[in-house]
Design a protein around this motif. Sequence first.
Motif, short mmCIF file in Angstrom:
data_model
loop_
_atom_site.label_atom_id
_atom_site.label_comp_id
_atom_site.label_asym_id
_atom_site.label_seq_id
_atom_site.Cartn_x
_atom_site.Cartn_y
_atom_site.Cartn_z
N UNK A 91 0.83 -1.21 0.00
CA UNK A 91 0.00 0.00 0.00
C UNK A 91 0.86 1.26 0.00
N UNK A 92 1.86 1.29 0.88
CA UNK A 92 2.72 2.47 0.98
C UNK A 92 3.50 2.70 -0.31
N UNK A 93 3.90 1.62 -0.98
CA UNK A 93 4.79 1.73 -2.13
C UNK A 93 4.14 1.21 -3.41
N UNK A 94 2.86 1.52 -3.56
CA UNK A 94 2.19 1.15 -4.80
C UNK A 94 2.74 1.97 -5.98
N UNK A 95 3.40 3.10 -5.67
CA UNK A 95 4.08 3.93 -6.67
C UNK A 95 5.47 4.29 -6.15
N UNK A 96 6.40 4.48 -7.07
CA UNK A 96 7.76 4.83 -6.68
C UNK A 96 7.79 6.18 -5.96
N UNK A 97 8.59 6.24 -4.91
CA UNK A 97 8.80 7.49 -4.20
C UNK A 97 10.21 8.00 -4.48
N UNK A 98 10.36 9.30 -4.45
CA UNK A 98 11.65 9.92 -4.73
C UNK A 98 12.63 9.69 -3.58
N UNK A 99 13.79 9.11 -3.89
CA UNK A 99 14.81 8.92 -2.87
C UNK A 99 15.36 10.26 -2.38
N UNK A 100 15.24 11.28 -3.20
CA UNK A 100 15.71 12.60 -2.74
C UNK A 100 14.88 13.08 -1.56
N UNK A 101 13.58 12.82 -1.61
CA UNK A 101 12.72 13.19 -0.49
C UNK A 101 12.91 12.25 0.70
N UNK A 102 13.11 10.97 0.41
CA UNK A 102 13.28 10.00 1.50
C UNK A 102 14.59 10.23 2.23
N UNK A 103 15.67 10.43 1.47
CA UNK A 103 16.97 10.72 2.08
C UNK A 103 16.98 12.12 2.68
N UNK A 104 16.32 13.06 2.01
CA UNK A 104 16.32 14.46 2.46
C UNK A 104 15.73 14.64 3.85
N UNK A 105 14.82 13.76 4.23
CA UNK A 105 14.24 13.86 5.57
C UNK A 105 15.30 13.81 6.65
N UNK A 106 16.36 13.04 6.40
CA UNK A 106 17.40 12.86 7.42
C UNK A 106 18.19 14.15 7.69
N UNK A 107 18.09 15.12 6.79
CA UNK A 107 18.75 16.41 7.03
C UNK A 107 18.19 17.07 8.29
N UNK A 108 16.91 16.84 8.54
CA UNK A 108 16.26 17.44 9.71
C UNK A 108 16.78 16.88 11.03
#
Length: 237
Positions: A94-111
């Motif tokens: 359900x969560x990954x029925x579509x590809x998600x951008x790794x830039x957004x996924x990795x970018x979260x760790x900046x916080x």
Amino acid sequence: MTNMYEIMNAHPLTVVIIIASIMVTPMYALGTYVFSGASPKKGMQVGIAFLLFGAFMAWVCLSGLPRRLGLPGNLIVPVAWILPSTVLFLKREWFLSQRLSQKWLVGLQIFRVIGAVFLLEMPCGNIPGIFAYPAGLGDILVALVALGVILRYRKDEHIPPGPIILIIVLGVSDFLSAFFFGFFSSQTPLQLFSPAVPNHFLVFPTGMIPLFLVPYAIFFHSLSWLNYRRYDKTRAG
């Protein structure tokens, strides 16, 4: 009524940073799905779920529930860490029925740079150095590496597997280190370190980092890994 809630006499900047970070979490979840070209509705549902999870954890933190439960109360932190990711693993289709951008996924760790508030509270006498240094410096390191990865591949459509795995390994290692020094410097029968300053990092507002913001960051690590396995591993091979 005065004993109902436990609040740290924290630095004002700590309060502002942590509360602002909590407020951003549902919007970031929504943005991850929207700017990945995935379902905005699904992103909103994920954001609302974390909003409700954060509200419950705010009560846990303010009520001093971990301390009230004694030694078993220390299990609240690891359970909080794994719960969102467990839901993700069980419902990954359900969560990954579509590809998600790794830039957004990795970018979260900046916080994760907000972990610097542990270093801010150390000279205030609220958190001992035995916990503040590994937790604060570790978070800053992961945030800087994540920022470097985003800047390095800002013009590329995808982030290669190596940097993705590096961020996950560094991020999880940092969390395990923080848990080790936090747990074994707290006043429990299993205490290994006896700092001059009692370790009350689970008190509001700093308690919202391990109780809510860390589970959120771990969720994004898990989402990043599953997204890579589902969509990028075949292409990389």
